[in-house]
Design a protein around this motif. Structure first.
Motif, PDB file in Angstrom:
ATOM      1  N   ASP A 644     -14.741  96.536  85.399  1.00 41.57           N
ATOM      2  CA  ASP A 644     -15.859  96.074  84.603  1.00 41.57           C
ATOM      3  C   ASP A 644     -16.534  94.896  85.273  1.00 41.57           C
ATOM      4  O   ASP A 644     -16.039  94.339  86.254  1.00 41.57           O
ATOM      5  CB  ASP A 644     -15.415  95.749  83.174  1.00 41.57           C
ATOM      6  CG  ASP A 644     -14.530  94.528  83.084  1.00 41.57           C
ATOM      7  OD1 ASP A 644     -13.800  94.435  82.112  1.00 41.57           O
ATOM      8  OD2 ASP A 644     -14.594  93.663  83.976  1.00 41.57           O
ATOM      9  N   ASN A 922     -30.097 100.496  72.284  1.00 37.04           N
ATOM     10  CA  ASN A 922     -29.526 100.570  73.619  1.00 37.04           C
ATOM     11  C   ASN A 922     -29.363  99.146  74.162  1.00 37.04           C
ATOM     12  O   ASN A 922     -29.798  98.172  73.556  1.00 37.04           O
ATOM     13  CB  ASN A 922     -30.378 101.447  74.551  1.00 37.04           C
ATOM     14  CG  ASN A 922     -31.786 100.895  74.730  1.00 37.04           C
ATOM     15  OD1 ASN A 922     -32.012  99.676  74.667  1.00 37.04           O
ATOM     16  ND2 ASN A 922     -32.739 101.774  74.952  1.00 37.04           N
ATOM     17  N   SER A 923     -28.741  99.026  75.328  1.00 35.43           N
ATOM     18  CA  SER A 923     -28.401  97.689  75.833  1.00 35.43           C
ATOM     19  C   SER A 923     -29.653  96.858  76.123  1.00 35.43           C
ATOM     20  O   SER A 923     -29.673  95.646  75.887  1.00 35.43           O
ATOM     21  CB  SER A 923     -27.543  97.800  77.095  1.00 35.43           C
ATOM     22  OG  SER A 923     -28.234  98.525  78.086  1.00 35.43           O
ATOM     23  N   LYS A 940     -26.187  92.390  84.086  1.00 37.89           N
ATOM     24  CA  LYS A 940     -25.920  93.651  83.382  1.00 37.89           C
ATOM     25  C   LYS A 940     -25.316  94.625  84.374  1.00 37.89           C
ATOM     26  O   LYS A 940     -25.723  94.670  85.528  1.00 37.89           O
ATOM     27  CB  LYS A 940     -27.224  94.212  82.810  1.00 37.89           C
ATOM     28  CG  LYS A 940     -27.074  95.619  82.220  1.00 37.89           C
ATOM     29  CD  LYS A 940     -28.415  96.175  81.813  1.00 37.89           C
ATOM     30  CE  LYS A 940     -28.302  97.644  81.434  1.00 37.89           C
ATOM     31  NZ  LYS A 940     -29.597  98.232  81.115  1.00 37.89           N
ATOM     32  N   ARG A 941     -24.336  95.400  83.928  1.00 41.03           N
ATOM     33  CA  ARG A 941     -23.731  96.408  84.787  1.00 41.03           C
ATOM     34  C   ARG A 941     -23.290  97.591  83.939  1.00 41.03           C
ATOM     35  O   ARG A 941     -22.837  97.393  82.815  1.00 41.03           O
ATOM     36  CB  ARG A 941     -22.506  95.801  85.502  1.00 41.03           C
ATOM     37  CG  ARG A 941     -21.711  96.803  86.350  1.00 41.03           C
ATOM     38  CD  ARG A 941     -22.368  97.061  87.695  1.00 41.03           C
ATOM     39  NE  ARG A 941     -21.681  98.066  88.456  1.00 41.03           N
ATOM     40  CZ  ARG A 941     -20.594  97.859  89.215  1.00 41.03           C
ATOM     41  NH1 ARG A 941     -20.068  96.664  89.273  1.00 41.03           N
ATOM     42  NH2 ARG A 941     -20.056  98.831  89.898  1.00 41.03           N
ATOM     43  N   THR A 942     -23.404  98.779  84.463  1.00 40.70           N
ATOM     44  CA  THR A 942     -22.950  99.971  83.759  1.00 40.70           C
ATOM     45  C   THR A 942     -21.704 100.503  84.450  1.00 40.70           C
ATOM     46  O   THR A 942     -21.710 100.746  85.650  1.00 40.70           O
ATOM     47  CB  THR A 942     -24.047 101.051  83.760  1.00 40.70           C
ATOM     48  OG1 THR A 942     -25.214 100.497  83.153  1.00 40.70           O
ATOM     49  CG2 THR A 942     -23.601 102.272  82.969  1.00 40.70           C
ATOM     50  N   GLN A 946     -20.663 102.748  80.094  1.00 42.32           N
ATOM     51  CA  GLN A 946     -20.675 101.591  79.186  1.00 42.32           C
ATOM     52  C   GLN A 946     -21.474 100.471  79.823  1.00 42.32           C
ATOM     53  O   GLN A 946     -21.186 100.044  80.925  1.00 42.32           O
ATOM     54  CB  GLN A 946     -19.237 101.139  78.903  1.00 42.32           C
ATOM     55  CG  GLN A 946     -19.140 100.061  77.842  1.00 42.32           C
ATOM     56  CD  GLN A 946     -17.694  99.686  77.541  1.00 42.32           C
ATOM     57  OE1 GLN A 946     -16.950  99.329  78.440  1.00 42.32           O
ATOM     58  NE2 GLN A 946     -17.299  99.748  76.296  1.00 42.32           N
ATOM     59  N   ASP A 947     -22.508  99.979  79.109  1.00 41.91           N
ATOM     60  CA  ASP A 947     -23.295  98.850  79.592  1.00 41.91           C
ATOM     61  C   ASP A 947     -22.606  97.556  79.207  1.00 41.91           C
ATOM     62  O   ASP A 947     -22.177  97.384  78.070  1.00 41.91           O
ATOM     63  CB  ASP A 947     -24.706  98.873  78.981  1.00 41.91           C
ATOM     64  CG  ASP A 947     -25.544  99.997  79.570  1.00 41.91           C
ATOM     65  OD1 ASP A 947     -26.565 100.334  78.972  1.00 41.91           O
ATOM     66  OD2 ASP A 947     -25.171 100.528  80.627  1.00 41.91           O
ATOM     67  N   LYS A 966     -20.475  94.624  75.096  1.00 47.41           N
ATOM     68  CA  LYS A 966     -20.245  95.972  75.625  1.00 47.41           C
ATOM     69  C   LYS A 966     -20.947  96.986  74.731  1.00 47.41           C
ATOM     70  O   LYS A 966     -20.702  97.026  73.528  1.00 47.41           O
ATOM     71  CB  LYS A 966     -18.746  96.280  75.673  1.00 47.41           C
ATOM     72  CG  LYS A 966     -17.974  95.418  76.663  1.00 47.41           C
ATOM     73  CD  LYS A 966     -16.506  95.821  76.700  1.00 47.41           C
ATOM     74  CE  LYS A 966     -15.742  94.947  77.691  1.00 47.41           C
ATOM     75  NZ  LYS A 966     -14.305  95.261  77.712  1.00 47.41           N
ATOM     76  N   GLN A 968     -21.703 101.054  74.408  1.00 44.85           N
ATOM     77  CA  GLN A 968     -21.363 102.401  74.878  1.00 44.85           C
ATOM     78  C   GLN A 968     -22.396 103.376  74.337  1.00 44.85           C
ATOM     79  O   GLN A 968     -22.667 103.390  73.132  1.00 44.85           O
ATOM     80  CB  GLN A 968     -19.974 102.768  74.361  1.00 44.85           C
ATOM     81  CG  GLN A 968     -19.501 104.144  74.777  1.00 44.85           C
ATOM     82  CD  GLN A 968     -18.808 104.127  76.125  1.00 44.85           C
ATOM     83  OE1 GLN A 968     -18.047 103.236  76.407  1.00 44.85           O
ATOM     84  NE2 GLN A 968     -19.073 105.099  76.964  1.00 44.85           N
TER      85      GLN A 968
END
Length: 999
Positions: A644, A922-923, A940-942, A946-947, A966, A968
């Protein structure tokens, strides 16, 4: 059901000579009436027989609740077996007959004073299982007596009853002082009482993570360790799990605890062994590695783990999943035990695959020959899944142990010669990875691979082969023919193969432009005009524009040198691994997921972490006082390939480049990999990349925002003649087709910073969240003055917005307002402006600006504000609560380096986790909403769909709060982890998160 099972088993001790199965065989109708008569019989034996029939009927699912008063009347008996059966019935039906259950209260009270300790314990156990609020309060006095009973059997039963009662009515348990009594039982002389007290306190503490019920200190730990040697196996597990939550003061105390826990490793129960391993793995972190005892402990840990592998397959699997974690953390424990992980012919497939995984983790230069011989043997097995995994394992060995790479490639070639279809396909997939790890070393095997081209039918194998052909096109004479053969059935291929084929043909064109013009035009046409897949279409357009605008830039992007792949691509991310080590012996260690991922519930969950390594102290400097300097001095670590964002974030090199040359070309992307991307390229470079050139006018005549000098001076024919040609291509590469999707037609101003929006947070602000107005002061409490209001923050100014309504018969005037001391020093920044007298039935709006420099006093709850308002009639008092988001300041976006340092610096005990339920954003939308209220997204990372958003906010009094959100896809429940030096604000911050996101 567990209680029924226990009591039915106990009843066997008192069973009659004949079997009780006869009670389950009756098929009579109308038996309720008969049972009623038997239950009221004067004969004890007849009563007992009737109760047994009732219990049998209840067990098979018949409704016998109508007999409740008759069964309860049977409680008045000295016969222990009959009393157990009646209690069993009572537990089952008390909830549906609460009024009747009250009849049994007197019997409970009486039984709790019975001279027989078994009856006293039975009564208190049953009390804990009757989940009826009405009678709970009547049970407090009997429970209090049983907690101080002279018999340890009664005390241990009462300890568990407290946990059950807490689950029904937590407030009652706290008010009655049962928690303090439970804490006192930790010092009990009987080890089983200690174990049950620890189990009960742990259970209660899990549902209230911030309650600090188990106040562990060296004295308490000593008592637990003393009890550990004498209690039952399950009691030992409770105590060991409790010990695992303790953090020793220093390495000496850590060693002392390890020495006293080590004998548990030889226990016959595997659960005790795993719990002991968990304690030792945690406390080893604090031992210096040069200590003699450290080496001794490593040697002692191996034999019990090996012994677990001689159990039945299901236990083996659980042991192997735990060993997998242990080996990732400390491979030296089992480095000499490779042979025990060799697969046996009769192992179930799930055990085989897990053993294979651990073999790779333990592979080293010393044992690689042994491992490869074993893996080659596995590749000839009959189980297809196992064979595939074995072939992949050979490739992983090559990547992990460089000295063995040649031998691994040779083994893979031998397997390809077997011509077994699935073996060949897996071998090609892993050879692609070996090429990535060792470029220009083993390319001589390509000819052998090409011979097997026709036998490939799996998407992954076909994609791997296409990648190899495209990557080494200059070494393969007929590369164009090979790729053309794949192109014939382009639309029937999977997306993975289509994307790889597109990239491979573009690579081929850039290497052999004169021979492959038609081929590249054909694939670009197929990808952009004939495909419905947006990924494929977009990649086709990017290549098209690159080739038509600046072939040199295209070459730099598409043929850029690729980074070497990581030698361990499947390691669990370090922070998650630490948490899982703290959960050895539980479901989390089998699933390899933290409990919060599969246990539902919105209560705060505290993440467990391993203690700091021996000799390291934690800094408590705030980010403003030099944490940054500490971070910048440390050399940047390599970004892990998986895991993550936190793991990536803590290892990123975020230092900006020394100098950034101005962009000379719209297409000169250099380091930015348009096709692969990744967080390292997005976050690692703070410079402003040049805008992405996209068309801004008509489809027939594409214009680009920058024209590179090299593109202007460079003739397309130098790459291989005229690039126009096929009618399907319109005017050649200079004119992409008219059917351009809308995304390509719109002008884009900010380049990659806009596309990924990491320059200034995610998305654009949407408007500050202001709670709806609520009634603060009802008219009936203020002689006709009604005040409703809310709080807002506009342009950095905190405001109290009120609606004043006069519901009295007289005029109101001369308004003034004053605040009591409060947690954040809020006070009026000026007088309350009500310009005209307030006539009867008149309403007026008033806005009061607030400052945060008033006197401070901690309130309960934290955001409570006590207000006094005066007018010509009287002084009135009321309380209201403001959202803590009101105090989030505009400069709360923390520098990335400071964020990393602060996250690591804040103790793990200060981290709390919450769940936001039923949120359907959404994120990006969530980030936009939060940013409007000064919650700033740092990154931010996916990962795996999961963002993860990493965010910071700063309160008006300088307290920083760091957050991980988090999101999803498809899951309306978000997880929020909060870290702060003042953890008492976390609950309020979470409430603001919930309000903002659900607004």
């Amino acid at each position: 059901m567990q209680e029924w099972a226990n009591q039915l088993c106990e009843n066997r001790q008192f069973g009659s000579k004949m079997t009780d199965s006869k009670y389950f065989t009756t098929t009579k109708k109308g038996e309720i009436f008969e049972l009623k008569a038997e239950l009221n019989s004067d004969k004890k034996e007849k009563k007992k027989e009737a109760v047994k029939k009732v219990i049998a009927s209840m067990t098979v699912g018949k409704d016998v609740s109508a007999l409740f008063p008759d069964v309860v009347n049977c409680m008045q008996t000295d016969n222990l077996e009959l009393k157990k059966l009646v209690y069993l019935y009572l537990m089952n039906y008390a909830k549906s007959q609460p009024d009747m259950a009250i009849m049994a209260v007197n019997t409970f009270v009486k039984d709790c004073e019975d001279p027989n300790p078994l009856i006293r314990a039975l009564a208190v156990r049953t009390m804990g299982c009757i989940r009826v609020d009405k009678i709970t309060e009547y049970l407090c006095e009997p429970l209090r007596k049983c907690l101080k009973d002279e018999d340890p059997y009664v005390r241990k039963t009462a300890a568990v009853c407290v946990a059950k009662l807490h689950d029904i009515n937590a407030q009652l348990v706290e008010d009655q002082g049962f928690l303090d009594t439970l804490k006192d039982l930790i010092s009990d002389s009987n080890p089983m009482v200690v174990a049950n007290a620890v189990a009960a306190l742990s259970e209660i503490a899990e549902s209230h993570p911030n309650s600090n019920l188990l106040d562990l200190n060296p004295q308490t730990i000593n008592k637990l360790l003393t009890a550990l040697n004498e209690c039952t196996e399950w009691g030992q597990i409770f105590i060991l799990d409790c010990l695992a939550n303790y953090t020793p003061r220093d390495d000496r105390e850590s060693q002392s605890i390890c020495e006293r826990v080590t004998p548990r490793l030889s226990h016959a129960n595997s659960a005790v062994v795993l719990s002991a391993v968990k304690v030792l793995m945690k406390f080893m972190e604090m031992l210096p590695k040069d200590l003699d005892y450290y080496g001794t402990l490593l040697k002692k840990l191996a034999p019990p783990l090996v012994t677990l592998l001689s159990a039945e397959p299901e236990l083996q699997y659980v042991a192997l999943r735990n060993i997998n974690l242990i080996v990732q953390r400390r491979p030296e424990i089992l480095k000499h035990e490779m042979k025990v992980f060799f697969v046996k012919y009769n192992d179930p497939i799930y055990v085989k695959l897990e053993k294979l995984d651990i073999m790779i983790r333990l592979a080293s230069q010393a044992n690689i020959a042994q491992v490869l011989a074993e893996l080659k043997e596995y590749a000839t097995e009959v189980d297809v899944d196992f064979v595939r995994k074995a072939v992949r394992a050979i490739g992983r060995c090559a990547i992990k142990v460089e000295q063995s790479a040649e031998r691994c490639v040779s083994t893979l070639l031998d397997l390809i010669q077997t011509k077994v279809n699935y073996v060949v396909q897996e071998a090609i997939v892993v050879i692609k990875d070996i090429f990535r790890k060792y470029p220009n070393k083993y390319e001589s095997v390509i000819a052998t691979l090409c011979e097997n081209l026709d036998s490939l039918d799996e998407p992954e194998a076909r994609a791997a082969m296409i990648w190899i052909v495209g990557e080494y096109a200059e070494r393969i004479d007929n590369a164009d023919e090979l790729l053309e053969s794949f192109l014939e059935g382009f639309h029937d291929e999977s997306t993975q193969v289509q994307l790889q084929l597109l990239t491979a043909i573009v690579k081929l064109f850039l290497k052999k432009p004169t021979e492959t013009q038609e081929l590249v035009q054909q694939v670009l046409s197929l990808a952009t005009q004939d495909s419905d897949n947006p990924d494929l279409r977009d990649r086709g357009y990017i290549y098209w524009r690159l080739l038509s605008t600046d072939p040199v830039a295209a070459k730099e992007v598409v043929l850029a040198e690729k980074p070497l792949i990581s030698e361990e691509t499947d390691l669990i991310e370090p922070t998650l691994l630490e948490e899982l080590i703290c959960h050895i012996g539980t479901l989390a260690s089998v699933y390899h997921k933290p409990p919060s991922a599969f246990v539902e519930g919105s209560r705060g969950v505290q993440h467990k972490r391993l203690p700091a390594s021996g000799g390291s102290g934690e800094s408590v400097d705030s980010p403003e006082t030099g944490s940054t300097a500490g971070v910048s001095e440390a050399p940047p670590a390599v970004i892990p390939s998986q895991g993550d964002l936190l793991g990536d974030l803590l290892n990123l090199d975020l230092t900006p480049p020394a100098s950034v040359p101005p962009p000379t070309s719209g297409m000169q992307m250099g380091a930015v990999d348009l096709l692969g991307g990744g967080l390292d390229s997005l976050m690692g470079d703070e410079s402003e990349p040049p805008p992405v050139p996209l068309r801004t006018d008509t489809p027939q005549s594409p214009q680009f925002s920058h024209q590179s000098p090299s593109a202007t001076d460079y003739s397309p024919t130098e790459l291989g003649g005229d690039l126009g040609g096929s009618p399907a291509m319109g005017a050649g590469f200079g004119a992409p087709p008219a059917a351009v999707p809308p995304a390509f037609s719109a002008p884009v101003s900010g380049g990659l910073d806009d596309l990924f929006d990491l320059g200034g947070g995610v998305g654009m602000p949407m408007g500050v969240y202001t709670p709806p107005k609520t009634v603060w002061l009802p008219a009936m409490k203020a002689k006709g003055l009604e005040i409703s209001g809310t709080f807002s923050r506009r342009a950095g100014v905190i405001q109290m917005e009120m609606t004043l309504t006069n519901k009295a018969m007289s005029v109101m005037a001369d308004f003034a307002i004053q605040f009591n001391k409060n947690s954040f020093g809020l006070s009026p920044a000026g007088p309350l402006q009500v310009l005209t007298p307030l006539s009867p039935n008149q309403t007026v709006e008033a806005t009061l600006p607030l400052s945060n420099v008033g006197p401070v006093m901690k309130m309960e709850p934290l955001t409570n504000l006590q207000v006094a308002i005066k007018n010509n009639i009287d002084i009135f008092y009321f309380s209201c609560q403001y959202p803590i988001s009101l105090l989030f300041v505009e400069d709360g976006k923390m520098d990335r380096q400071v964020f990393l340092a602060t996250w690591k610096d804040i103790p793990n005990d200060n981290e709390s986790q919450f769940q936001v339920k039923d949120c359907h954003l959404n994120s990006d939308a969530a980030s936009n909403k939060l940013q409007a209220s000064n919650v700033f997204t740092i990154a931010k990372r996916t990962v795996d769909g999961q963002d993860m958003l990493y965010q910071s906010m700063k309160l008006t009094n300088g307290i920083w709060v760091l957050a991980e959100l988090k999101v999803q896809a498809g899951n309306p429940n978000y997880m929020v982890s909060l870290k702060c030096r003042a953890p008492e604000v976390s609950q309020c911050v979470f409430q603001s998160y919930e309000a903002i996101l659900k607004n």
